[in-house]
Design a protein around this motif. Sequence first.
Motif, short mmCIF file in Angstrom:
data_model
loop_
_atom_site.label_atom_id
_atom_site.label_comp_id
_atom_site.label_asym_id
_atom_site.label_seq_id
_atom_site.Cartn_x
_atom_site.Cartn_y
_atom_site.Cartn_z
N LEU A 295 0.83 -1.20 0.00
CA LEU A 295 0.00 0.00 0.00
C LEU A 295 0.87 1.26 0.00
CD1 LEU A 295 -2.84 -1.22 2.39
CD2 LEU A 295 -2.83 -1.17 -0.09
N ARG A 298 2.27 1.66 -3.49
CA ARG A 298 1.25 2.13 -4.41
C ARG A 298 1.11 3.64 -4.33
NH1 ARG A 298 -4.98 0.20 -4.36
NH2 ARG A 298 -4.81 0.81 -2.19
N LEU A 308 -3.09 5.78 -11.48
CA LEU A 308 -3.71 4.86 -10.52
C LEU A 308 -4.28 3.62 -11.21
CD1 LEU A 308 -4.17 4.70 -7.47
CD2 LEU A 308 -6.41 5.73 -7.83
N ASN A 335 -7.21 -5.17 -5.19
CA ASN A 335 -7.84 -3.88 -5.42
C ASN A 335 -9.07 -3.94 -6.30
OD1 ASN A 335 -6.52 -4.47 -7.69
ND2 ASN A 335 -5.48 -2.51 -7.89
N SER A 337 -12.69 -3.30 -7.04
CA SER A 337 -13.54 -2.28 -6.46
C SER A 337 -14.66 -2.92 -5.67
CB SER A 337 -14.18 -1.43 -7.57
OG SER A 337 -13.17 -0.73 -8.25
N ARG A 338 -14.97 -2.34 -4.55
CA ARG A 338 -16.04 -2.90 -3.73
C ARG A 338 -17.31 -2.12 -4.05
NH1 ARG A 338 -11.57 -2.88 -2.19
NH2 ARG A 338 -10.31 -3.93 -0.71
N VAL B 46 -7.19 3.59 2.62
CA VAL B 46 -6.47 2.41 2.18
C VAL B 46 -6.94 2.01 0.79
CG1 VAL B 46 -6.34 -0.07 2.59
CG2 VAL B 46 -5.86 1.50 4.44
N ASP B 47 -8.22 2.22 0.53
CA ASP B 47 -8.78 1.89 -0.76
C ASP B 47 -8.66 3.08 -1.70
OD1 ASP B 47 -11.85 0.22 -1.79
OD2 ASP B 47 -10.16 1.00 -2.94
N MET B 48 -7.51 3.19 -2.34
CA MET B 48 -7.27 4.35 -3.20
C MET B 48 -8.21 4.36 -4.41
SD MET B 48 -3.15 4.89 -3.17
CE MET B 48 -3.22 6.38 -4.10
N GLU B 49 -8.57 3.17 -4.85
CA GLU B 49 -9.46 3.11 -6.02
C GLU B 49 -10.82 3.73 -5.69
OE1 GLU B 49 -8.84 0.31 -8.76
OE2 GLU B 49 -6.82 0.92 -8.20
N ALA B 52 -10.49 7.42 -5.38
CA ALA B 52 -10.38 8.05 -6.71
C ALA B 52 -11.76 8.13 -7.36
CB ALA B 52 -9.42 7.26 -7.59
#
Lengths: 338, 129
Positions: A295, A298, A308, A335, A337-338, B46-49, B52
């Motif tokens: 992390l 990144r 990104l 990673n 997406s949730r 923590v969840d950069m996606e 974004a």
Amino acid sequence: MASVKHEGQWYGLDEGESVLDGLLRRGVEVPHSCRAGACQSCLMRADRGEVPAKAQVGLKETLKARGYFLACACQPEGELEVAGTGAELRVPARITALERLSDSVLCVRLRPERAFEYRAGQYVSLLRGDGLARSYSLASQPHEDMLALHVRRIAGGRMSGWLFDEARPGDGVELQGPAGECFYVPGRPEQPLLLAGTGTGLAPLYGILQDALARGHTGPIWLFHGALEASGLYLVDALRALQSRYTQLQYRPCVLSGQERGGLTVGALDTAIKEACPRPAGWRAFLCGDPALVLSLRKKLFLAGLALKDIHADAFLPSSPPSQAGAGVMSRASNASR
Amino acid sequence: MSTDVAKKSSSLYEQIGGEPAMEAAVDLFYRKVLSDERISHFFEDVDMERQAAKQKAFLTMVCGGPGAYSGKDMRKGHAHLVERGLNETHFNAVAEHLAATLHSLGVAQPLVDQVLAIAEGARADVLNR
């Protein structure tokens, strides 16, 4: 007629109606927010049927390749089947070989009893007969007969302890998945690639590396493998051989402490990366292994200019301590997406 | 907003460049806020996606794009940050980075001004006044 199948049920869509609107109209609860293809709350995966390109705008290439789309932006022409939540199929498999790659890393080879499709770099959940489950990345290539996992011995680890000390070729297990977005998507063969990982984070990177080379990737490929000390490294000879064979590959084994001899870089992994790749804008990065490092890397790479969308991170989270006997926990911070 | 069909007029969003412009803006804008110590702690995720994606939704909104958040959404969405100390300085810093992002994309000043005006319109809701 445009229609969508969701959790086993077909729903007809009105003229021009999006998948999201159609499902909501029929009382199906679907997470959503902006309804404009920006926030990605309504992300879904298509199992069967054609996903219009408009419904994939803004998604990472690896998600597109797996059929993910945004329900609010999706107006299918025909029938579209959405993958049910948690409806993964378990595939029986047999252990065919257990090979030590180092004192602390074991290569487990498995033969699935029916076709098991995956992309090099994804991960699977391995289930033992009693239901204990752990996630491992695939180190093998899909064209190979057998799957390969790299397992690290964890002190007190139930699954790793079993694999290292008790499991035998011939033992039956089950596989669930694959999952994960850390895989190579062809299309930009000259793009520089940065592969960085620690410990058994090398497993998916090894698969991705071979996949990229097999698909004719011509751009520079940098592979950084980090360990606390030299005993934590493995596949060193195999990677040196690959480096000799492919001039675009640069392999940099790194240790936090030890002697700088035999081509080892001593020091922090992110420092080594920054020195070798100071301007990562335009690169694609695959980061696998220790969560804090993945992390942090990144974020650093992103701030240094790497897009990104071109960063694929798979942080290996340890399983949480079991609260009941026989229950296994699989956890991943990939990673998706949730 | 012009409703004259005889004149071919594009919306603010279209003039800025629509979705492709938002796509280009996200990374630029996100880098700026993460590099600004005054506000980076509000954007740590923590969840950069996912972060974004939120940035992109925000940029889309202030550029007059589709998917408007209501004042109530903005208020609710930022209330926990206000409790953590979100104030005028932070709002102004974000607006600064918004303008800088659009400038680096070559968006003309009059359009940037329109975007800032839209953002300004959200100030009271964002700061829970």
